[in-house]
Motif scaffolding. Structure first.
Motif, PDB file in Angstrom:
ATOM      1  N   UNK A  25      36.800  29.717  39.863  1.00  0.00           N
ATOM      2  CA  UNK A  25      36.787  30.554  41.051  1.00  0.00           C
ATOM      3  C   UNK A  25      38.080  31.314  41.247  1.00  0.00           C
ATOM      4  N   UNK A  26      37.979  32.389  42.037  1.00  0.00           N
ATOM      5  CA  UNK A  26      39.135  33.207  42.414  1.00  0.00           C
ATOM      6  C   UNK A  26      39.174  33.257  43.940  1.00  0.00           C
ATOM      7  N   UNK A  27      39.994  32.424  44.552  1.00  0.00           N
ATOM      8  CA  UNK A  27      40.008  32.374  46.020  1.00  0.00           C
ATOM      9  C   UNK A  27      40.582  33.636  46.652  1.00  0.00           C
ATOM     10  N   UNK A  28      40.204  33.864  47.916  1.00  0.00           N
ATOM     11  CA  UNK A  28      40.789  34.965  48.688  1.00  0.00           C
ATOM     12  C   UNK A  28      42.301  34.849  48.633  1.00  0.00           C
ATOM     13  N   UNK A  29      42.934  36.009  48.566  1.00  0.00           N
ATOM     14  CA  UNK A  29      44.397  36.030  48.530  1.00  0.00           C
ATOM     15  C   UNK A  29      44.961  35.989  47.128  1.00  0.00           C
ATOM     16  N   UNK A  30      44.109  35.770  46.126  1.00  0.00           N
ATOM     17  CA  UNK A  30      44.585  35.821  44.745  1.00  0.00           C
ATOM     18  C   UNK A  30      44.911  37.273  44.405  1.00  0.00           C
ATOM     19  N   UNK A  31      46.069  37.496  43.804  1.00  0.00           N
ATOM     20  CA  UNK A  31      46.464  38.840  43.382  1.00  0.00           C
ATOM     21  C   UNK A  31      46.223  38.990  41.892  1.00  0.00           C
ATOM     22  N   UNK A  32      45.631  40.108  41.527  1.00  0.00           N
ATOM     23  CA  UNK A  32      45.334  40.421  40.132  1.00  0.00           C
ATOM     24  C   UNK A  32      46.111  41.665  39.741  1.00  0.00           C
ATOM     25  N   UNK A  33      46.853  41.580  38.634  1.00  0.00           N
ATOM     26  CA  UNK A  33      47.660  42.712  38.190  1.00  0.00           C
ATOM     27  C   UNK A  33      47.153  43.216  36.852  1.00  0.00           C
ATOM     28  N   UNK A  34      47.030  44.524  36.752  1.00  0.00           N
ATOM     29  CA  UNK A  34      46.602  45.160  35.512  1.00  0.00           C
ATOM     30  C   UNK A  34      47.708  45.086  34.473  1.00  0.00           C
ATOM     31  N   UNK A  35      47.346  44.729  33.247  1.00  0.00           N
ATOM     32  CA  UNK A  35      48.322  44.736  32.158  1.00  0.00           C
ATOM     33  C   UNK A  35      48.546  46.153  31.640  1.00  0.00           C
ATOM     34  N   UNK A  36      47.724  47.104  32.073  1.00  0.00           N
ATOM     35  CA  UNK A  36      47.834  48.493  31.619  1.00  0.00           C
ATOM     36  C   UNK A  36      48.612  49.342  32.627  1.00  0.00           C
ATOM     37  N   UNK A  37      48.135  49.350  33.880  1.00  0.00           N
ATOM     38  CA  UNK A  37      48.716  50.232  34.898  1.00  0.00           C
ATOM     39  C   UNK A  37      49.714  49.526  35.817  1.00  0.00           C
TER      40      UNK A  37
END
Length: 116
Positions: A25-37
């Protein structure tokens, strides 16, 4: 690692991304960062669908955003059901995500969870 399979805008809910991952799961508040941009998105909720909610993979740490669906025919309902369940077997789940620019991650973009 997480991979974007598809991203799109839906009215009232904002940006939705189909994300393939092997986390529990990915809980609310998890930050995801692009490895490209290097853009960053925040998880706001996981979409579930009324016609398959009882069959979907659910993680206890996620906040669910149920979506009521209607179909013109039983065939369309069954097709949608099969597509959702097949995606989840491949660890692809739909999330509502947010960033200030309201940008959509690109299909195939690789993301890193930076605070999971």
């Amino acid at each position: 690692m997480l991979f974007v399979k598809q991203g799109f805008n839906i009215s009232k809910n904002g940006v939705v991304a189909e994300i393939q991952h092997s986390y529990n799961g990915l809980p609310n508040g998890t930050f995801l960062q692009s490895t490209i941009s290097n853009k960053i998105w925040e998880i706001k909720g996981r979409l579930t669908f009324s016609h398959v909610e009882h069959l979907q993979v659910l993680f206890g740490n996620e906040t669910l955003s149920p979506m009521l669906m209607s179909f013109a025919s039983a065939e369309q309902l069954e097709k949608s059901k099969a597509e959702i369940l097949d995606s989840e077997k491949a660890n692809i789940f739909q999330y509502i995500i947010y960033n200030r620019e309201n940008s959509i991650p690109k299909d195939g973009e690789e993301l890193i969870a930076i605070n999971l």
